[in-house]
Design a protein around this motif. Structure first.
Motif, PDB file in Angstrom:
ATOM      1  N   GLU A 105      13.930  63.069 -15.283  1.00  0.00           N
ATOM      2  CA  GLU A 105      12.801  64.000 -15.228  1.00  0.00           C
ATOM      3  C   GLU A 105      11.777  63.754 -16.326  1.00  0.00           C
ATOM      4  OE1 GLU A 105      13.708  68.046 -14.543  1.00  0.00           O
ATOM      5  OE2 GLU A 105      15.203  67.567 -13.035  1.00  0.00           O
ATOM      6  N   VAL A 106      11.982  62.688 -17.088  1.00  0.00           N
ATOM      7  CA  VAL A 106      11.107  62.426 -18.223  1.00  0.00           C
ATOM      8  C   VAL A 106      10.393  61.102 -18.009  1.00  0.00           C
ATOM      9  CG1 VAL A 106      11.174  61.872 -20.686  1.00  0.00           C
ATOM     10  CG2 VAL A 106      12.548  63.745 -19.787  1.00  0.00           C
ATOM     11  N   ASN A 107       9.133  61.037 -18.436  1.00  0.00           N
ATOM     12  CA  ASN A 107       8.378  59.790 -18.334  1.00  0.00           C
ATOM     13  C   ASN A 107       8.696  58.916 -19.557  1.00  0.00           C
ATOM     14  OD1 ASN A 107       6.597  57.730 -18.137  1.00  0.00           O
ATOM     15  ND2 ASN A 107       4.745  59.002 -18.352  1.00  0.00           N
ATOM     16  N   TRP A 108       9.650  58.006 -19.363  1.00  0.00           N
ATOM     17  CA  TRP A 108      10.098  57.180 -20.494  1.00  0.00           C
ATOM     18  C   TRP A 108       9.092  56.087 -20.841  1.00  0.00           C
ATOM     19  CZ3 TRP A 108      13.796  58.919 -23.562  1.00  0.00           C
ATOM     20  CH2 TRP A 108      14.671  59.878 -23.043  1.00  0.00           C
ATOM     21  N   ASP A 109       8.039  55.924 -20.033  1.00  0.00           N
ATOM     22  CA  ASP A 109       7.007  54.937 -20.365  1.00  0.00           C
ATOM     23  C   ASP A 109       5.967  55.509 -21.317  1.00  0.00           C
ATOM     24  OD1 ASP A 109       8.085  52.921 -18.859  1.00  0.00           O
ATOM     25  OD2 ASP A 109       7.154  53.669 -17.015  1.00  0.00           O
ATOM     26  N   TYR A 110       6.053  56.792 -21.579  1.00  0.00           N
ATOM     27  CA  TYR A 110       5.088  57.423 -22.482  1.00  0.00           C
ATOM     28  C   TYR A 110       5.160  56.740 -23.854  1.00  0.00           C
ATOM     29  CZ  TYR A 110       2.319  61.111 -24.584  1.00  0.00           C
ATOM     30  OH  TYR A 110       1.326  61.805 -25.203  1.00  0.00           O
ATOM     31  N   PRO A 111       3.996  56.345 -24.409  1.00  0.00           N
ATOM     32  CA  PRO A 111       4.044  55.570 -25.660  1.00  0.00           C
ATOM     33  C   PRO A 111       4.340  56.443 -26.885  1.00  0.00           C
ATOM     34  CG  PRO A 111       1.778  55.876 -24.934  1.00  0.00           C
ATOM     35  CD  PRO A 111       2.636  56.535 -23.902  1.00  0.00           C
TER      36      PRO A 111
END
Ligand code: ADP
Length: 244
Positions: A84-90
């Motif tokens: 559920e988390v955007n792991w590509d977020y920098p």
């Protein structure tokens, strides 16, 4: 008898008019390690999201420490499913762990030296200090889960609610999470954890909620973790509970 920190009364939730959990009544005891188990689609995540006020119930109430308002959630550290988390977020490991402190500060105030120290200690517990400057996109599944746990520890809440924290991780991380959970429990923390591996339920938890759209059984592992209850939850229902 320990008090209840979470109480769910008559809770029903529907998505697009289709009910997915039906008239749940359950409670979570202070200082317990409570597992939520049930087959895919049983409504485990929906229950967790209802407690976190992320979905709106059709009917019923959820209270945390007797409080039904959002303010009660300040004392709850929530670990959502990894997916559920955007792991590509920098962002870096340290910054994610530091987010655990924002509940105490709001988003405007800069974290203090003490906040940074608490975040560092949380990373130490989850053995993530060597990765503190790493981008979260570069982490393995187990490392991501450690970051989540470290963020929850930095939050310093009394109640931890975790949705499948052991899904798709290595055995070393699994052991570390369980050891940490037991240690925090000995300090008085409460855990409500969605768990998928039935074999490890009695080893990892002391209470269980067996769910399949309705509560099949709930209470101490020693009293309710029986083959009959497990079969009842996992055996395909021919009739939906809201139709009977
Ligand atoms: P579990 O966690 O036990 O696998 P969930 O709570 O995720 O179960 O889902 C329960 C049911 O609700 C499933 O049939 C699922 O497809 C459905 N569901 C979950 N989230 C949504 C949503 N946002 N919109 C529509 N249906 C949903």
């Amino acid at each position: 008898m320990s008090r209840n920190v979470i109480e769910v009364q008559d809770l029903s939730v529907a998505y697009n008019d289709a009910p997915v959990i039906w008239k749940l009544n359950l409670s979570v005891k202070a200082g317990s390690r409570t597992a939520v188990v049930g087959p895919n689609g049983a409504g485990k995540s929906t229950l967790i999201k209802s407690i976190m006020q992320l979905v709106k119930p059709l009917s019923g109430t959820v209270s945390v420490e007797g409080n039904t308002h959002k303010s009660a959630l300040k004392n709850v550290a929530y670990v959502p499913q990894k997916g559920e988390v955007n792991w590509d977020y920098p962002t870096t490991v340290f910054d994610v762990v530091l987010m655990g402190r924002y509940v105490h500060k709001g988003w405007i105030k800069r974290p203090s030296k003490t906040d940074r120290q608490i975040a560092h200690e949380a990373m130490e517990i989850m053995k993530m200090v060597p990765f503190k400057d790493r981008q979260i996109s570069e982490l393995s599944g187990g490392q991501r889960q450690r970051v989540f746990l470290a963020r929850a520890i930095a939050h310093d809440a009394d109640i931890y609610i975790m949705d499948e924290p052991l899904q798709g991780i290595d055995i070393t991380t699994e052991r570390l999470i369980i050891e940490t959970m037991k240690k925090l429990q000995s300090e008085g923390k409460t855990f409500l954890v969605v768990h998928h591996n039935l074999d490890t339920v009695p080893e990892y938890f002391d209470n269980v909620i067996i769910l399949n759209k309705e509560v099949i059984a709930a209470g101490l592992i020693d009293e309710v973790w029986t083959k009959a209850h497990i079969d009842d939850a996992y055996y395909e229902k021919s009739v939906e509970p809201w139709m009977s």
